[in-house]
Design an enzyme around this catalytic site. Sequence first.
Site, PDB file in Angstrom:
ATOM      1  N   TYR A 100      -2.768   4.617   5.697  1.00 45.55           N
ATOM      2  CA  TYR A 100      -2.106   3.369   6.095  1.00 45.55           C
ATOM      3  C   TYR A 100      -0.786   3.216   5.322  1.00 45.55           C
ATOM      4  O   TYR A 100       0.260   2.902   5.895  1.00 45.55           O
ATOM      5  CB  TYR A 100      -3.067   2.211   5.808  1.00 45.55           C
ATOM      6  CG  TYR A 100      -2.487   0.823   5.911  1.00 45.55           C
ATOM      7  CD1 TYR A 100      -2.220   0.235   7.145  1.00 45.55           C
ATOM      8  CD2 TYR A 100      -2.230   0.069   4.755  1.00 45.55           C
ATOM      9  CE1 TYR A 100      -1.706  -1.059   7.220  1.00 45.55           C
ATOM     10  CE2 TYR A 100      -1.728  -1.217   4.824  1.00 45.55           C
ATOM     11  CZ  TYR A 100      -1.461  -1.778   6.061  1.00 45.55           C
ATOM     12  OH  TYR A 100      -0.955  -3.054   6.132  1.00 45.55           O
ATOM     13  N   CYS A 152       0.824  -1.219   0.000  1.00 48.35           N
ATOM     14  CA  CYS A 152       0.000   0.000   0.000  1.00 48.35           C
ATOM     15  C   CYS A 152       0.857   1.268   0.000  1.00 48.35           C
ATOM     16  O   CYS A 152       0.318   2.363  -0.139  1.00 48.35           O
ATOM     17  CB  CYS A 152      -0.927   0.024   1.207  1.00 48.35           C
ATOM     18  SG  CYS A 152      -2.254  -1.159   1.078  1.00 48.35           S
ATOM     19  N   ASN A 174      -0.917  -8.590   0.090  1.00 42.63           N
ATOM     20  CA  ASN A 174      -2.106  -9.426   0.367  1.00 42.63           C
ATOM     21  C   ASN A 174      -1.779 -10.859   0.791  1.00 42.63           C
ATOM     22  O   ASN A 174      -1.766 -11.767  -0.041  1.00 42.63           O
ATOM     23  CB  ASN A 174      -3.024  -9.503  -0.866  1.00 42.63           C
ATOM     24  CG  ASN A 174      -3.660  -8.170  -1.167  1.00 42.63           C
ATOM     25  OD1 ASN A 174      -4.159  -7.501  -0.273  1.00 42.63           O
ATOM     26  ND2 ASN A 174      -3.621  -7.782  -2.419  1.00 42.63           N
TER      27      ASN A 174
HETATM   28  P1  NAD Z   1      -3.488  -8.593  12.158  1.00 44.69           P
HETATM   29  O1  NAD Z   1      -4.400  -7.430  12.357  1.00 44.69           O
HETATM   30  O2  NAD Z   1      -4.056  -9.959  12.147  1.00 44.69           O
HETATM   31  O3  NAD Z   1      -2.333  -8.547  13.258  1.00 44.69           O
HETATM   32  C1  NAD Z   1      -1.865  -7.357  13.829  1.00 44.69           C
HETATM   33  C2  NAD Z   1      -1.855  -7.551  15.331  1.00 44.69           C
HETATM   34  O4  NAD Z   1      -1.315  -6.374  15.942  1.00 44.69           O
HETATM   35  C3  NAD Z   1      -3.279  -7.747  15.919  1.00 44.69           C
HETATM   36  O5  NAD Z   1      -3.368  -8.987  16.611  1.00 44.69           O
HETATM   37  C4  NAD Z   1      -3.431  -6.574  16.867  1.00 44.69           C
HETATM   38  O6  NAD Z   1      -4.146  -6.870  18.051  1.00 44.69           O
HETATM   39  C5  NAD Z   1      -1.972  -6.223  17.170  1.00 44.69           C
HETATM   40  N1  NAD Z   1      -1.860  -4.860  17.667  1.00 44.69           N
HETATM   41  C6  NAD Z   1      -2.407  -3.749  17.096  1.00 44.69           C
HETATM   42  N2  NAD Z   1      -2.135  -2.679  17.888  1.00 44.69           N
HETATM   43  C7  NAD Z   1      -1.415  -3.146  18.946  1.00 44.69           C
HETATM   44  C8  NAD Z   1      -0.869  -2.522  20.098  1.00 44.69           C
HETATM   45  N3  NAD Z   1      -1.011  -1.212  20.308  1.00 44.69           N
HETATM   46  N4  NAD Z   1      -0.194  -3.277  21.002  1.00 44.69           N
HETATM   47  C9  NAD Z   1      -0.055  -4.623  20.791  1.00 44.69           C
HETATM   48  N5  NAD Z   1      -0.558  -5.272  19.721  1.00 44.69           N
HETATM   49  C10 NAD Z   1      -1.230  -4.532  18.808  1.00 44.69           C
HETATM   50  O7  NAD Z   1      -2.676  -8.285  10.812  1.00 44.69           O
HETATM   51  P2  NAD Z   1      -1.768  -9.247   9.925  1.00 44.69           P
HETATM   52  O8  NAD Z   1      -2.508  -9.534   8.688  1.00 44.69           O
HETATM   53  O9  NAD Z   1      -1.221 -10.339  10.746  1.00 44.69           O
HETATM   54  O10 NAD Z   1      -0.591  -8.226   9.525  1.00 44.69           O
HETATM   55  C11 NAD Z   1       0.663  -8.192  10.212  1.00 44.69           C
HETATM   56  C12 NAD Z   1       1.502  -7.054   9.673  1.00 44.69           C
HETATM   57  O11 NAD Z   1       1.701  -7.221   8.266  1.00 44.69           O
HETATM   58  C13 NAD Z   1       0.866  -5.683   9.847  1.00 44.69           C
HETATM   59  O12 NAD Z   1       1.880  -4.754  10.151  1.00 44.69           O
HETATM   60  C14 NAD Z   1       0.281  -5.380   8.488  1.00 44.69           C
HETATM   61  O13 NAD Z   1       0.183  -3.990   8.244  1.00 44.69           O
HETATM   62  C15 NAD Z   1       1.296  -6.045   7.585  1.00 44.69           C
HETATM   63  N6  NAD Z   1       0.698  -6.392   6.281  1.00 44.69           N
HETATM   64  C16 NAD Z   1      -0.219  -7.386   6.215  1.00 44.69           C
HETATM   65  C17 NAD Z   1      -0.782  -7.708   4.987  1.00 44.69           C
HETATM   66  C18 NAD Z   1      -1.800  -8.800   4.842  1.00 44.69           C
HETATM   67  O14 NAD Z   1      -2.255  -9.048   3.725  1.00 44.69           O
HETATM   68  N7  NAD Z   1      -2.199  -9.489   5.914  1.00 44.69           N
HETATM   69  C19 NAD Z   1      -0.412  -6.985   3.835  1.00 44.69           C
HETATM   70  C20 NAD Z   1       0.521  -5.966   3.951  1.00 44.69           C
HETATM   71  C21 NAD Z   1       1.088  -5.690   5.177  1.00 44.69           C
END
Ligand code: NAD
Length: 330
Positions: free
Chosen positions: A151, A122, A180
Amino acid sequence: MPERRALVCGAGGFIGSHMVKRLKQEGYWVRGVDLKYPEFEPTIADDFEIADLRDANTWEKVLDPGMDEAYQFAADMGGAGYIFTGEHDAHVMHNSAMINLHMADYGVKKRTGKIFYSSSACMYPARNQTDPKSPNCHESSAYPAEPDSEYGWEKLFSERLYFAFQRNFGLEIRVARFHNIFGPHGTWNGGREKAPAALCRKVAEQPNGGEVEIWGDGEQTRSFLYIDECIEAVRRLMQSRSFRGPVNIGSEEMVTINEMARMIIQIAGKDLTIRHVPGPLGVRGRNSDNRLIEKELGWAPRQSLQVGLHRTYFWIEKQVQECLLPQSSH
Ligand code: NAD
């Protein structure tokens, strides 16, 4: 060889919970931190702290001096229904930036061996993603910056933050831009779910002859990477001696959302029609460009989208069925 120790931030979430399992399989001692426990199965981390990573006191407690590795997955995030409506922009930017500011700072103070940061596709400029057939997401196309969401801007800021700490303080960082990621144990309902999980849920909920709603005309393109492949790529990046990224971790199998919906309908063995409705959308086209990761780490996805969707669909179908069961039978 002494036991290696890793901290996984966001270990209650989708990618973090899978990383905990992988690190345990590899023999690490692992501490997970999150606001919540993993939703779908108990954690196998050696220690799991429920704590807020926006708070400096949390970092004093959870990051032991000289830990070998830290994986920073924690972020305030969700799919298009969370990121693109604009309603959550202030929280998304503030919460995630706070976590990353502390990670970089405490990584130096506590002499963490290596830090992985999960950025996102993104952060790529919106202007290069207007043609659904040939989006440009090469790592070198990031600047001049023009992400299509706050974001994405936060991800770009935090990438730069980690690289600044690397240059000025010698912090050993590894940065990947995920495209993704999907699979079992990901959010599948509640508003933060992403397209593959949302479509699997919609298909699972419909009886034969029903309709599946898709936001927009469904002709926007994306690529989707199965979770196990993502975890393998992250481990390879962490093991690399000198290649720090930022590097794409994604699939190059680009599909339209309509095509993916038809694949899921076919996997489910149902007879459903697609209905297009207005909804929040991201860029028109996006695909991973894997030339750099192939060259530097020799990594490429091994399985097709179809295989990953198959596993994900039947996991989500089970969740949907369990939700429909009367409470007494749980
Ligand atoms: P997810 O939302 O399942 O996991 C993120 C976790 O961070 C959640 O469990 C949430 O409770 C925790 N969190 C948020 N704020 C917090 C805080 N203040 N203190 C402690 N914990 C906190 O997301 P995901 O899909 O597992 O993504 C993981 C990482 O990968 C993220 O940084 C996301 O931006 C990045 N990402 C994911 C994707 C995807 O397709 N899933 C794509 C691009 C980037």
